[in-house]
Scaffold this active site. Structure first.
Site, PDB file in Angstrom:
ATOM      1  N   GLN A  47       0.814  -1.208   0.000  1.00  0.00           N
ATOM      2  CA  GLN A  47       0.000   0.000   0.000  1.00  0.00           C
ATOM      3  C   GLN A  47       0.853   1.266   0.000  1.00  0.00           C
ATOM      4  O   GLN A  47       1.786   1.403   0.796  1.00  0.00           O
ATOM      5  CB  GLN A  47      -0.926   0.018   1.216  1.00  0.00           C
ATOM      6  CG  GLN A  47      -2.083  -0.959   1.137  1.00  0.00           C
ATOM      7  CD  GLN A  47      -3.124  -0.497   0.127  1.00  0.00           C
ATOM      8  OE1 GLN A  47      -3.833   0.471   0.337  1.00  0.00           O
ATOM      9  NE2 GLN A  47      -3.198  -1.206  -0.985  1.00  0.00           N
ATOM     10  N   HIS A 102       4.956   5.333   1.294  1.00  0.00           N
ATOM     11  CA  HIS A 102       4.617   3.934   1.526  1.00  0.00           C
ATOM     12  C   HIS A 102       3.994   3.766   2.904  1.00  0.00           C
ATOM     13  O   HIS A 102       4.426   4.381   3.884  1.00  0.00           O
ATOM     14  CB  HIS A 102       5.859   3.054   1.407  1.00  0.00           C
ATOM     15  CG  HIS A 102       5.531   1.624   1.114  1.00  0.00           C
ATOM     16  ND1 HIS A 102       4.998   0.778   2.066  1.00  0.00           N
ATOM     17  CD2 HIS A 102       5.624   0.900  -0.031  1.00  0.00           C
ATOM     18  CE1 HIS A 102       4.795  -0.414   1.524  1.00  0.00           C
ATOM     19  NE2 HIS A 102       5.166  -0.368   0.247  1.00  0.00           N
ATOM     20  N   HIS A 103       2.955   2.926   2.967  1.00  0.00           N
ATOM     21  CA  HIS A 103       2.238   2.726   4.225  1.00  0.00           C
ATOM     22  C   HIS A 103       3.124   2.110   5.302  1.00  0.00           C
ATOM     23  O   HIS A 103       2.830   2.207   6.494  1.00  0.00           O
ATOM     24  CB  HIS A 103       1.012   1.830   3.990  1.00  0.00           C
ATOM     25  CG  HIS A 103      -0.196   2.262   4.748  1.00  0.00           C
ATOM     26  ND1 HIS A 103      -0.152   2.629   6.090  1.00  0.00           N
ATOM     27  CD2 HIS A 103      -1.498   2.371   4.388  1.00  0.00           C
ATOM     28  CE1 HIS A 103      -1.371   2.946   6.494  1.00  0.00           C
ATOM     29  NE2 HIS A 103      -2.198   2.811   5.487  1.00  0.00           N
ATOM     30  N   ALA A 104       4.236   1.471   4.907  1.00  0.00           N
ATOM     31  CA  ALA A 104       5.152   0.908   5.895  1.00  0.00           C
ATOM     32  C   ALA A 104       5.783   1.997   6.759  1.00  0.00           C
ATOM     33  O   ALA A 104       6.233   1.734   7.880  1.00  0.00           O
ATOM     34  CB  ALA A 104       6.243   0.090   5.203  1.00  0.00           C
TER      35      ALA A 104
END
Length: 474
Positions: A26, A136-138
């Site tokens: 994501q 980035h969702h990370a």
């Protein structure tokens, strides 16, 4: 991808590792409209001097060691590598909103971000006075990233001042209050507390069991908005529904103790019911269920956070992905009274608030990631998305107008990469307005602009009914 070379690197959190799985990869897209033409050199200067580059996540590569475990490794930043300048119009003969949405829709199914540099980019759409953060969702969830954005901006009415973070107040207890109560008041107080505890246990048990069944095999009945496995790869379209926060406040006053989230879900219920009528010429069964997945912020303080608090390891408002999932069903109904959608939504959401469903989903995800690995955790998350109908999120943005590099911001909108859902909705408020980005798989939902119109009309009809109700109360 680089290999691990030293022992000073920080491991990714379990939630961060989950968002690197191919099935759950994501990227968050934050589109910021600017009043004046963009000056790339000014943007570069702002980024170089911003607190963003002081944050270790924004200045680290994602690397894997010989065992395949992900880590963050600090690396030098070349801002030019992260800046993508698009000079030509995205589309001709369309307005800026349509052109930007077309660009964002294409990004949602793109190949993602390169692991050869820290996991963020800034796209400058010069012809449309728009910059797009791709993160980035990370690196963090919506609350973390919006708090970071605020720390990089300034108020429009004071170019040297940071935007104010809305204060939701702290609940305090009066230690002497109980001693001043009569025995009957104490009896009623503790009876209420006990009954609340019983309801919490019951709702938690019920919703946790439902959550597990959704993960394993139970799924929504197929409708015209149903997605499924592989749909995340299908081409997308994006539309914007625009609301006034003042309209939502008027509506919520018509129902005691209602919240903006209750109003939003009532609008979604009404809008989806209208859309199903629009797409289906045959009469649908009243009460047809469509289940949404909502992301619930689990930090001690609700809403936006102070960046300094997010950076503290011992803070209850830590940086990262600190959210759980909750299943929020809407039902197909044709009510004569528009406020019925709000009343039904409020009952459901109140029960969810009394349960520990979102905390359970967060803890079980953490345990699966930690002890059983990211592959199984990714599969379970993928299954629950495939077994439900849509995703919904709502993040509180700045309440006042802000500037980026001295350029006033006209709007802030957010969406993410595509999911197996054919319908994802992300609402973000800014300076008295709220824009909801409606991302759809265009082969399943070919007309998201109509869906956006139904959402807007639903709120206006609720407002008309609420004005009458509020006058009667007065």
């Amino acid at each position: 991808m680089a290999s691990l070379e030293n022992e000073t690197e920080q491991p990714l959190t379990p939630a961060g590792r989950l968002f690197l799985r191919p099935e759950m990869n994501q990227v968050i897209h934050c589109a910021i409209g600017l009043k004046n033409p963009i000056k790339p050199n000014s943007i570069k200067s702002e980024v170089r001097n911003s607190v963003m580059l002081q944050h270790p996540r924004f200045s680290s590569l994602m690397v894997r060691n010989s065992h395949g475990r992900e880590h963050w490794r600090r690396a030098p930043i070349n801002v030019d590598d992260h800046l993508i300048i698009v000079h030509q119009p995205i589309q001709n003969d369309v307005d800026d909103q349509t052109a930007v949405n077309h660009y964002l829709a294409d990004l949602s199914t793109s190949s993602g971000l390169s692991y050869d540099k820290p996991l963020w980019e800034i796209h400058l759409l010069m012809a449309h006075n728009c910059l797009i953060f791709r993160i980035h969702h990370a690196l963090g969830d919506g609350v973390s990233l919006m708090s970071m954005l605020l720390a990089c901006c300034r108020r429009a009415d004071d170019k040297d001042a940071l935007p104010r973070i809305p204060s939701l107040g702290n609940r305090t207890r009066d230690s002497n209050h109980c001693s001043r109560r009569s025995w009957w008041e104490l009896y009623m107080y503790y009876s209420t507390v006990l009954w609340g505890f019983v309801k919490m246990l019951w709702f938690s048990l019920f919703y946790v069991v439902e959550f597990m069944l959704r993960v394993l095999w139970i799924r929504d009945r197929e409708t015209v908005i149903t997605g499924g496995a592989g749909v995340e790869l299908w081409p997308r379209k994006l539309a914007t529904a625009r609301f006034l926060i003042e309209d939502m406040k008027i509506v919520k006053k018509a129902v005691p103790n209602a919240t903006i989230n209750d109003v939003l879900f009532g609008v979604i219920s009404s809008g989806l019911s209208r859309y199903l009528d629009h797409r289906g010429p045959n009469a649908l069964q009243q009460g047809l269920r469509m289940t949404g997945i909502a992301m619930v912020n689990l930090r001690e303080q609700a809403g936006l956070q102070d960046l300094s608090a997010l950076m503290k390891d011992n803070s209850g408002s830590r940086w990262g992905n600190k959210f759980g999932m909750a299943l929020l069903p809407v039902y197909y109904h044709t009510y004569a009274d528009p406020l019925q959608y709000l009343k039904r939504a409020k009952v459901m959401i109140d029960r969810k608030k009394q349960s520990l469903e979102s905390h359970f989903s967060y803890k079980i995800g953490y345990l699966v990631m930690t002890y059983l690995g990211s592959k199984l955790a990714g599969l379970l998350n993928y299954r629950i998305v495939c077994n439900t109908s849509f995703t919904i999120s709502n993040v509180v943005g700045p309440q006042e107008e802000i500037m980026v590099g001295g350029n006033p911001v006209t709007y802030i909108r957010v969406n993410t990469s595509s999911l197996p859902h054919a319908l994802t909705m992300h609402m973000l408020s800014y300076a008295g307005r709220a824009d909801m980005q409606i991302l759809v798989a265009k082969e399943i939902i070919p007309d998201p602009d109509i869906l956006a119109k139904y959402f807007e009309e639903a709120l206006l009809e609720m407002k008309e009914a609420a004005v009458v109700t509020n006058k009667i109360k007065e």
